[in-house]
Design a protein around this motif. Structure first.
Motif, mmCIF file in Angstrom:
data_model
loop_
_atom_site.group_PDB
_atom_site.id
_atom_site.type_symbol
_atom_site.label_atom_id
_atom_site.label_comp_id
_atom_site.label_asym_id
_atom_site.label_seq_id
_atom_site.Cartn_x
_atom_site.Cartn_y
_atom_site.Cartn_z
ATOM 1 N N ASP A 89 0.888 -1.049 -0.076
ATOM 2 C CA ASP A 89 0.029 -0.009 -0.019
ATOM 3 C C ASP A 89 1.093 1.104 -0.060
ATOM 4 O O ASP A 89 2.038 1.209 0.648
ATOM 5 C CB ASP A 89 -1.138 0.123 1.298
ATOM 6 N N GLY A 90 0.647 2.278 -0.743
ATOM 7 C CA GLY A 90 1.334 3.348 -0.454
ATOM 8 C C GLY A 90 1.155 4.463 -1.744
ATOM 9 O O GLY A 90 0.697 4.045 -2.698
ATOM 10 N N MET B 117 5.476 3.834 1.749
ATOM 11 C CA MET B 117 4.462 3.497 2.745
ATOM 12 C C MET B 117 4.811 4.494 3.969
ATOM 13 O O MET B 117 5.660 4.585 4.527
ATOM 14 C CB MET B 117 4.613 2.070 3.174
ATOM 15 N N SER B 118 3.718 5.308 4.303
ATOM 16 C CA SER B 118 3.666 6.202 5.494
ATOM 17 C C SER B 118 3.335 5.508 6.480
ATOM 18 O O SER B 118 2.604 4.204 6.357
ATOM 19 C CB SER B 118 2.938 7.518 5.376
ATOM 20 N N ASP C 272 -0.173 3.828 6.222
ATOM 21 C CA ASP C 272 -0.510 2.863 5.439
ATOM 22 C C ASP C 272 -0.716 1.660 5.984
ATOM 23 O O ASP C 272 0.006 1.359 7.215
ATOM 24 C CB ASP C 272 0.433 2.825 4.162
ATOM 25 N N VAL C 273 -1.281 0.541 5.473
ATOM 26 C CA VAL C 273 -1.118 -0.759 5.701
ATOM 27 C C VAL C 273 0.311 -1.343 5.348
ATOM 28 O O VAL C 273 0.767 -1.063 4.496
ATOM 29 C CB VAL C 273 -2.143 -1.892 5.078
ATOM 30 N N HIS C 274 1.042 -2.000 6.458
ATOM 31 C CA HIS C 274 2.225 -2.150 6.113
ATOM 32 C C HIS C 274 2.550 -3.727 5.727
ATOM 33 O O HIS C 274 3.727 -4.177 5.868
ATOM 34 C CB HIS C 274 3.239 -1.924 7.366
ATOM 35 N N ARG D 225 -1.684 6.360 -5.821
ATOM 36 C CA ARG D 225 -1.671 5.511 -4.899
ATOM 37 C C ARG D 225 -2.084 4.108 -5.067
ATOM 38 O O ARG D 225 -3.111 3.830 -6.054
ATOM 39 C CB ARG D 225 -2.914 6.081 -3.657
ATOM 40 N N ILE E 202 -2.782 -0.150 -3.991
ATOM 41 C CA ILE E 202 -3.369 -1.151 -2.832
ATOM 42 C C ILE E 202 -2.650 -2.527 -2.914
ATOM 43 O O ILE E 202 -2.642 -3.174 -3.980
ATOM 44 C CB ILE E 202 -4.589 -1.169 -2.590
#
Length: 250
Positions: free
Chosen positions: A82-83, A120-121, A124-126, A228, A230
């Motif tokens: 994600d990101g 990825m911040s 976000d999902v990591h 962005r 996913i």
């Protein structure tokens, strides 16, 4: 329900559900929650307790692990993260994914390929996922620095882990998990020899980071700079497809 086949003709049954928390993160969330409750209930220090309670909620949110509907198209390369797409460049694949490692299994071929970098911040999902289905042929961890993951040189200087997956037809995809300023731990879920399905979970990077994907020769990105994406759902590219795509930020 997880694992149910969905398609673009409306077949299947989809509904919203609260994302689960990955086991890797539950201990951190529970520690933060316990400390916040000590300050709130035992010490009566609201000024510290309430911010810590909010922090514990943030920790749980960071390790959320939502279900994803993974495209099953034969040529699709899906996003492993994600990101935000922050870099798209023609580069040589990492040396660690090219050289003979003594296993008798070929690495990525030499020559420029398209690299798509996904930042990825902490919001976000990591959980990272496999961009294609196949066998894990290489898993190479390299210690390094903790530069801003947005920088191009982070691909060569930061702590990172290279992964190469080979499909049954011999197509090989390499991608790299890169630690950033805050991220200090790359956690793998797979090992060499594992057989993965496209979109299967392969690992995570704690607290902000980046993933680089090296597309096969003759394959261009289907995502744009600034888009962005996913993990497990966005199609980054179609193997063997080349086409210029442009977009307007608005």
């Amino acid at each position: 329900m997880p694992g149910e086949l969905l398609d673009n003709h409306g077949r299947g049954d989809a509904s919203w559900s609260l994302p689960s928390i990955h086991p890797e993160g539950r201990k951190f969330g529970l520690i933060a929650l316990g400390i916040s409750l000590i300050f709130l209930l035992l010490l009566d220090w609201d000024l510290i307790g309430w911010p810590l309670l909010a922090l514990s909620a943030g920790v749980f949110a960071f390790f959320r692990d939502p279900e994803r509907v993974v495209p099953q198209s034969e040529g699709a390369i899906v996003s492993p993260a994600d990101g935000l797409v922050t870099l798209i460049a023609e580069v040589e694949p990492p040396e660690e994914l090219q050289i003979d490692d003594g296993s008798g299994i070929a690495g990525l071929p030499a020559g420029p390929v398209t690299r798509v970098s996904i930042f990825m911040s902490v919001f976000d999902v990591h959980i990272n996922r496999a961009p294609i289905g196949g066998v894990v042929r290489r898993l190479v961890y390299l210690p390094g620095r903790f530069l801003n993951a947005d920088l191009d040189k982070a691909s060569e200087e930061n702590e990172r882990q290279h992964i190469m997956i080979e499909r049954a037809d011999g197509v090989r995809i390499g991608f790299t998990q890169i630690a950033g300023l805050v991220a200090r731990r790359i956690v793998p879920f797979v090992k060499v020899g594992d057989t993965l399905g496209v979109g299967q979970r392969v690992g995570l990077i704690r607290f902000g980071s980046r993933v680089d994907v090296y597309l096969p020769a003759g394959t261009d990105s289907k995502v744009l700079l600034g888009q962005r994406v996913i993990a497990g759902e966005t199609v980054l590219a179609e193997i063997g497809t080349r086409k210029l795509i442009e977009g307007i930020a608005q």
